[in-house]
Design an enzyme around this catalytic site. Structure first.
Site, PDB file in Angstrom:
ATOM      1  N   CYS A 186       0.825  -1.202   0.000  1.00 30.62           N
ATOM      2  CA  CYS A 186       0.000   0.000   0.000  1.00 30.62           C
ATOM      3  C   CYS A 186       0.861   1.255   0.000  1.00 30.62           C
ATOM      4  O   CYS A 186       1.928   1.300   0.612  1.00 30.62           O
ATOM      5  CB  CYS A 186      -0.925  -0.010   1.213  1.00 30.62           C
ATOM      6  SG  CYS A 186      -2.082   1.377   1.264  1.00 30.62           S
ATOM      7  N   CYS A 191       3.697   6.295   9.827  1.00 29.38           N
ATOM      8  CA  CYS A 191       4.979   6.372  10.526  1.00 29.38           C
ATOM      9  C   CYS A 191       4.809   5.818  11.934  1.00 29.38           C
ATOM     10  O   CYS A 191       3.942   6.271  12.691  1.00 29.38           O
ATOM     11  CB  CYS A 191       5.468   7.813  10.566  1.00 29.38           C
ATOM     12  SG  CYS A 191       7.020   8.036  11.459  1.00 29.38           S
ATOM     13  N   CYS A 194       5.820   8.823  14.792  1.00 23.11           N
ATOM     14  CA  CYS A 194       4.923   9.929  15.133  1.00 23.11           C
ATOM     15  C   CYS A 194       3.470   9.652  14.781  1.00 23.11           C
ATOM     16  O   CYS A 194       2.613  10.517  14.977  1.00 23.11           O
ATOM     17  CB  CYS A 194       5.376  11.210  14.441  1.00 23.11           C
ATOM     18  SG  CYS A 194       5.302  11.141  12.624  1.00 23.11           S
TER      19      CYS A 194
END
Length: 292
Positions: A186, A191, A194
């Site tokens: 995908c 992340c 964060c």
């Protein structure tokens, strides 16, 4: 006669909310908080997998200890492979936050190089001592004659079409700068450092795009990496969840509205004082002494 058998000591674990035998618990070295060993194993293992090398602290939110678990203590609660993973992720995070060090962008190398700052923070060529490649210390791109560092240029100078056509397997998170590797799959990236969601191709923010409309138009159209049927199915699931929440609110709202006077009465207890006054008035007065 006193009973010779003594009850074993138990310790309350704030993670599983149960009492455990003292032999089945463990105390953290930094703060002294005690939890059952099984809960600590699950907690530390999850922190290693999802923390990205961040410091593992005490699971008790009320704990005042600022120090985290040491490397040797982490190794006591996880397997050998997870302990090595934690060491590697921790080292990668230290290099990432250290302005005097940088990773070599060559995938087969990935050595740590010492950064020599340029004049007034300008990017400089950085040679790798391991593979002898020369790259820019600012954008990690190969250094060439009249090199222009892309990290020092405004994002408006690079068109979205050029960024979408980039086929590099490693990019930085646009929010925190952590290096992320994508082999396949995908294009919607999350992340782990964060929790920022963005498009792999153009690095656009996708935190609020629950229907993935970003891949319906523009230069990133049909580049999500999934079939059209799977995208439609995902949107149907999101709609079903939203409709279910709406129906639940519509059904429960009348009951909450009818029960609100009782709830307010229980909270403020306005009749508590009245009941006391009524009880006092119902008391019979003392009889007067009889006349002689």
């Amino acid at each position: 006669m006193a009973d010779s058998t003594s009850t074993p000591l138990t310790v309350f674990c704030k993670l599983c909310l149960s009492h455990n035998a003292e032999r089945d618990t463990s105390a953290l070295h930094a703060c002294g908080c005690v939890f059952c060993t099984q809960c600590l194993q699950h907690y530390v293992g999850l922190a290693v997998r999802e923390g990205g090398g961040a410091l593992i602290t005490c699971p008790d939110l009320a704990c005042q200890g600022a120090e985290g678990l040491s490397d040797s203590e982490v190794a006591c609660y996880v397997s050998e492979g997870q302990a090595e993973l934690y060491q590697r992720l921790k080292f990668e995070k230290e290099v990432q936050l250290d302005p005097s060090r940088a990773w070599c962008p060559v995938i087969d190398c990935q050595a740590v190089c010492s950064v020599v700052p340029g004049v007034e923070g300008t990017p400089t060529p950085l040679p790798c001592q391991a593979c002898h490649a020369i790259f820019c210390c600012g954008c990690s791109q190969p250094w060439q004659d009249e090199h222009v560092c892309s990290s020092s240029q405004p994002l408006t100078q690079a068109s979205s079409e050029d960024r979408c056509s980039a086929d590099t397997p490693i990019k930085q998170c646009p929010m925190c700068g952590v290096f992320i590797e994508r082999n396949q799959g995908c294009a919607q990236m999350l992340c782990k450092n964060c929790k920022h969601t963005f498009c792999w191709y153009c690095l656009q923010n996708l935190d609020g795009d629950i229907f993935l409309r970003h891949y319906d138009r523009g230069p990133c159209r049909d580049k999500l990496g999934h079939s059209r049927a799977s995208v439609v199915w995902n949107r149907m699931q999101v709609v079903a969840v939203l409709v279910g929440v709406s129906i639940t609110m519509m059904v429960t709202f009348p009951f909450l509205l009818l029960a609100s006077p009782c709830i307010l009465c229980c909270i403020f207890k306005p009749c508590h004082g009245k009941n006391r006054k009524k009880k006092k008035t119902k008391r019979s007065p003392k009889s007067a002494p009889a006349d002689d």
